[in-house]
Write an enzyme that holds these catalytic residues in place. Structure first.
Site, short mmCIF file in Angstrom:
data_model
loop_
_atom_site.label_atom_id
_atom_site.label_comp_id
_atom_site.label_asym_id
_atom_site.label_seq_id
_atom_site.Cartn_x
_atom_site.Cartn_y
_atom_site.Cartn_z
N LYS A 1 9.75 24.73 77.17
CA LYS A 1 9.78 23.38 76.63
C LYS A 1 11.17 22.79 76.87
CE LYS A 1 8.19 22.51 72.60
NZ LYS A 1 7.85 21.19 73.16
N GLY A 2 11.26 21.47 76.63
CA GLY A 2 12.56 20.84 76.75
C GLY A 2 12.64 19.79 77.83
N ALA B 1 4.20 20.93 75.82
CA ALA B 1 4.94 21.99 76.53
C ALA B 1 5.02 21.62 78.01
CB ALA B 1 4.25 23.33 76.34
N ASP B 2 5.96 22.26 78.70
CA ASP B 2 6.10 22.03 80.15
C ASP B 2 5.38 23.10 80.96
OD1 ASP B 2 7.83 19.71 79.94
OD2 ASP B 2 9.23 21.12 79.04
N LYS C 1 -0.31 22.66 83.54
CA LYS C 1 0.87 23.32 82.96
C LYS C 1 0.66 24.82 82.72
CE LYS C 1 2.77 19.22 80.79
NZ LYS C 1 2.89 18.45 79.54
N GLU D 1 12.61 20.81 68.08
CA GLU D 1 11.23 21.29 68.22
C GLU D 1 11.14 22.76 67.82
OE1 GLU D 1 9.48 18.46 71.79
OE2 GLU D 1 10.59 20.25 72.34
C1 5RP Z 1 10.23 17.80 74.88
C2 5RP Z 1 9.17 18.78 75.21
C3 5RP Z 1 7.83 18.26 75.54
O1 5RP Z 1 6.91 18.78 74.64
C4 5RP Z 1 7.47 18.70 76.95
O2 5RP Z 1 8.48 18.27 77.83
C5 5RP Z 1 6.12 18.12 77.37
O3 5RP Z 1 6.21 16.73 77.48
P1 5RP Z 1 5.03 15.83 78.04
O4 5RP Z 1 3.94 15.85 77.01
O5 5RP Z 1 5.67 14.49 78.21
O6 5RP Z 1 4.58 16.43 79.34
O7 5RP Z 1 9.36 19.98 75.19
O8 5RP Z 1 11.46 18.42 74.68
#
Ligand code: 5RP
Length: 235
Positions: free
Chosen positions: A99-100, A88-89, A126, A108
């Site tokens: 997310k995304g 997740a972001d 996060k 997802e």
């Molecule tokens: C992809 C996502 C990823 O889960 C989100 O961006 C987290 O990525 P990362 O683990 O590289 O920080 O939603 O669409």
């Protein structure tokens, strides 16, 4: 390795060791944290001769899983995976998420919503009080045909800024998702009601999916700066 990279690795190892059992069908989210998850999954599958099937949410995960010798399946054969693990972001106190960041949000959301258990793996940077703070946009997957009207409508819904995501090195022009669509990053600032905003954006013609994941997380694994992993449960 930075503490965040260490934390991603630790949460991945912990989630796989705690949740993955022989015979499971497992949805694979996308992103850099998920790379550690899939590497650990492949290691355990090989060492313990586990019979597991994986449903990837992106070409990234599909080809990584294949390269590491994992067996793939689809939602057509297994519409209710036992488990999905995803990154997740941003995550708030209710375990709702943005997310995304990797543009894989549409698949997802499908896979995560079908799984019996959804486990999210993040580092503690996060965690936020409110989704959208720290200038984090809500990613929105949009049919290219509908781009301009959707940009206008997102502004009408209160976005301070909404712009199509540009690809990085290796491709000129906009990011094109695994589904052939564009990603719009919509900046709303701190979001009061993520569920309501999700519904409002989703109702716009031409919107395929939003990066607001509300009421979906069952378990949250958080890697901390001190090296511990905390596990939080919804409810
Ligand atoms: C992809 C996502 C990823 O889960 C989100 O961006 C987290 O990525 P990362 O683990 O590289 O920080 O939603 O669409």
């Amino acid at each position: 390795m930075s503490w965040r990279e260490e934390a991603k690795r630790s949460v991945a190892l912990r989630a796989v060791s705690e949740l993955v059992k022989d015979g499971m069908v497992i949805g694979l989210g996308s992103g850099t944290t998920m790379v550690y998850v899939v590497e650990e999954l492949a290691k355990r599958a090989q060492e313990e001769d586990l019979d597991i099937l994986c449903i990837p949410t992106s070409y990234q995960m599909r080809y990584l899983a294949l390269k590491l010798g994992l067996r793939l399946a689809s939602l057509d054969e297994h519409p209710e995976p036992d488990l999905a693990i995803d990154g997740a972001d941003q995550v708030d106190g209710r375990l709702d998420m943005i997310k995304g960041g990797g543009a894989a949000l549409a698949r997802e959301k499908v896979v995560d919503s079908c799984a019996k258990t959804l486990a999210i793996v993040v580092d503690e940077a996060k965690l936020v009080g409110r989704l959208g703070e720290k200038n984090m946009p809500v990613p929105v997957e949009v049919l290219p045909f509908a781009l301009t009207p959707v940009l206008r409508e997102l502004k009408a819904l209160g976005a301070l800024e909404a712009k199509v995501r540009e690809a990085g090195p290796g491709k000129v022009g906009p990011v094109v998702t695994d589904n052939g669509n564009f990603i719009v990053d919509a900046y709303f600032g701190p979001i009061e009601d993520p569920g309501q905003l999700d519904k409002a954006i989703k109702a716009l013609p031409g919107v395929v999916e939003t990066g607001l994941f509300v009421g979906m997380t069952d378990l949250l694994f958080v890697g901390t700066k001190s090296g511990d992993v905390k596990v939080l449960r919804r409810g």
